[in-house]
Motif scaffolding. Structure first.
Motif, mmCIF file in Angstrom:
data_model
loop_
_atom_site.group_PDB
_atom_site.id
_atom_site.type_symbol
_atom_site.label_atom_id
_atom_site.label_comp_id
_atom_site.label_asym_id
_atom_site.label_seq_id
_atom_site.Cartn_x
_atom_site.Cartn_y
_atom_site.Cartn_z
ATOM 1 N N SER A 5 4.493 -8.925 -3.358
ATOM 2 C CA SER A 5 5.906 -7.923 -3.671
ATOM 3 C C SER A 5 5.281 -8.751 -1.809
ATOM 4 O O SER A 5 4.954 -8.354 -1.065
ATOM 5 C CB SER A 5 6.020 -6.853 -3.047
ATOM 6 O OG SER A 5 6.206 -6.321 -4.586
ATOM 7 N N GLU A 6 6.709 -8.556 -1.360
ATOM 8 C CA GLU A 6 7.195 -8.806 -0.193
ATOM 9 C C GLU A 6 6.996 -7.679 1.162
ATOM 10 O O GLU A 6 8.209 -7.199 0.476
ATOM 11 C CB GLU A 6 8.093 -9.535 0.870
ATOM 12 C CG GLU A 6 7.756 -11.657 0.563
ATOM 13 C CD GLU A 6 8.828 -12.691 0.794
ATOM 14 O OE1 GLU A 6 9.773 -12.136 1.883
ATOM 15 O OE2 GLU A 6 8.790 -13.795 0.477
ATOM 16 N N GLU A 8 7.384 -5.840 4.920
ATOM 17 C CA GLU A 8 7.889 -5.831 6.366
ATOM 18 C C GLU A 8 6.981 -4.783 7.335
ATOM 19 O O GLU A 8 7.111 -3.448 6.736
ATOM 20 C CB GLU A 8 9.231 -5.893 6.749
ATOM 21 C CG GLU A 8 9.140 -5.748 8.912
ATOM 22 C CD GLU A 8 10.376 -6.156 8.417
ATOM 23 O OE1 GLU A 8 10.670 -5.893 10.128
ATOM 24 O OE2 GLU A 8 11.350 -6.636 8.202
ATOM 25 N N ASP A 50 -1.730 -12.544 1.339
ATOM 26 C CA ASP A 50 -1.402 -12.999 2.645
ATOM 27 C C ASP A 50 -0.442 -12.796 3.919
ATOM 28 O O ASP A 50 0.034 -11.376 3.411
ATOM 29 C CB ASP A 50 -0.358 -14.541 2.006
ATOM 30 C CG ASP A 50 -0.702 -15.743 3.242
ATOM 31 O OD1 ASP A 50 -1.107 -15.654 3.693
ATOM 32 O OD2 ASP A 50 0.273 -16.625 2.839
ATOM 33 N N LEU A 52 2.592 -13.763 6.271
ATOM 34 C CA LEU A 52 3.292 -14.982 6.241
ATOM 35 C C LEU A 52 3.465 -15.107 8.040
ATOM 36 O O LEU A 52 3.881 -15.821 7.604
ATOM 37 C CB LEU A 52 4.926 -14.493 5.489
ATOM 38 C CG LEU A 52 4.533 -14.152 3.858
ATOM 39 C CD1 LEU A 52 5.709 -13.575 3.426
ATOM 40 C CD2 LEU A 52 3.794 -14.922 3.129
ATOM 41 N N TYR A 67 5.246 -9.612 8.182
ATOM 42 C CA TYR A 67 5.725 -10.067 7.289
ATOM 43 C C TYR A 67 4.350 -10.488 6.222
ATOM 44 O O TYR A 67 3.288 -11.528 6.899
ATOM 45 C CB TYR A 67 6.286 -10.439 7.756
ATOM 46 C CG TYR A 67 7.376 -10.596 8.312
ATOM 47 C CD1 TYR A 67 8.827 -10.054 7.759
ATOM 48 C CD2 TYR A 67 7.523 -10.832 9.812
ATOM 49 C CE1 TYR A 67 10.182 -9.677 8.173
ATOM 50 C CE2 TYR A 67 8.817 -10.691 10.656
ATOM 51 C CZ TYR A 67 10.144 -9.770 10.223
ATOM 52 O OH TYR A 67 10.848 -9.984 10.389
ATOM 53 N N VAL A 68 3.817 -9.376 5.352
ATOM 54 C CA VAL A 68 2.768 -10.060 3.686
ATOM 55 C C VAL A 68 3.030 -9.683 2.392
ATOM 56 O O VAL A 68 4.203 -9.093 2.619
ATOM 57 C CB VAL A 68 1.603 -8.717 4.438
ATOM 58 C CG1 VAL A 68 1.108 -8.601 6.399
ATOM 59 C CG2 VAL A 68 2.167 -7.203 4.378
ATOM 60 N N LYS A 69 2.400 -10.607 2.191
ATOM 61 C CA LYS A 69 2.331 -10.595 0.250
ATOM 62 C C LYS A 69 1.615 -9.673 -0.366
ATOM 63 O O LYS A 69 0.119 -9.536 0.812
ATOM 64 C CB LYS A 69 2.931 -11.799 0.013
ATOM 65 C CG LYS A 69 4.266 -12.588 0.130
ATOM 66 C CD LYS A 69 3.944 -13.599 -0.696
ATOM 67 C CE LYS A 69 4.994 -14.460 -0.875
ATOM 68 N NZ LYS A 69 4.670 -15.892 -1.329
#
Length: 207
Positions: A5-6, A8, A50, A52, A67-69
């Protein structure tokens, strides 16, 4: 079982972490914030997968936008999982996957012919005259029926104390009770079933 899931978010890097690489410092902060936490309508966060994108940091404001996963535990409806029986009660069977315990198999979703044995405190599947006990710590295979998110944030509905009046012992006790009761409801739980062939204890099916 697991999804990406992304998310912020805005993070603050303390001076002690300036010696780390930016990605390492941000990952550490985000893992501390999200790992093993439930995000409403997202699922149980496991770890940052990760990064992003990150914006420039700001002094004093001190927070860069990232912004991360995130690796999230959120099985889909119909998915078949395997865990271990944690406990049994008249309402059903509680299952644990080691990192997640809020899994319930209601009594009505067990194999047909199953009954709760109050003496043994376990469920028993009566199959062709043979009693199949669902003992604690036995490995069990189940299908996901539905999921439920609950806002478990403690709330205090007590009226504010009047100006100049100290909060009474009764007020404090009631406030603590409210906070304590709110933690009894899991923020994320799944309801499952084993009422079909191939589901239930692995030992029943030779696997």
């Amino acid at each position: 079982m697991f999804i990406l899931s992304e998310i912020e978010d805005t993070v603050k890097i303390v001076p002690n972490d300036f010696k780390k690489e930016d990605s390492g410092a941000i990952t550490d902060v985000l893992n501390e914030k999200y790992a093993n936490k439930v995000v409403q309508e997202v699922g149980l966060c496991i770890c940052v997968h990760d990064i992003l994108h990150t914006s420039e940091g700001f002094i004093l404001y001190g927070d860069g936008c990232s912004y991360v996963k995130v690796v999230v535990f959120r099985p889909f409806v119909g998915e078949i999982l395997t865990g271990k029986i944690k406990s049994c009660s008249p309402s059903g069977v509680r299952v644990s996957m080691g990192f997640f315990d809020d899994i319930l198999i209601p009594g009505g979703a067990l194999q047909p012919g199953s009954k709760f044995d109050p003496a043994e405190q376990v469920w028993v599947w009566n199959y062709e005259g043979e009693k199949m006990f669902m003992d604690i710590e036995e490995s069990i295979r189940f299908r996901v029926l539905r999921e439920q998110f609950t806002d478990a944030t403690p709330t205090n509905h007590l009226p504010a104390a009047a100006p100049g009046r100290r909060q009474s012992v009764a007020d404090v006790s009631a406030s603590n009770d409210l906070a304590g009761n709110s933690t009894k409801i899991p923020p994320y739980s799944i309801t499952c079933a084993i009422s079909e062939d191939g589901l239930g204890l692995l030992s029943w099916w030779g696997s």
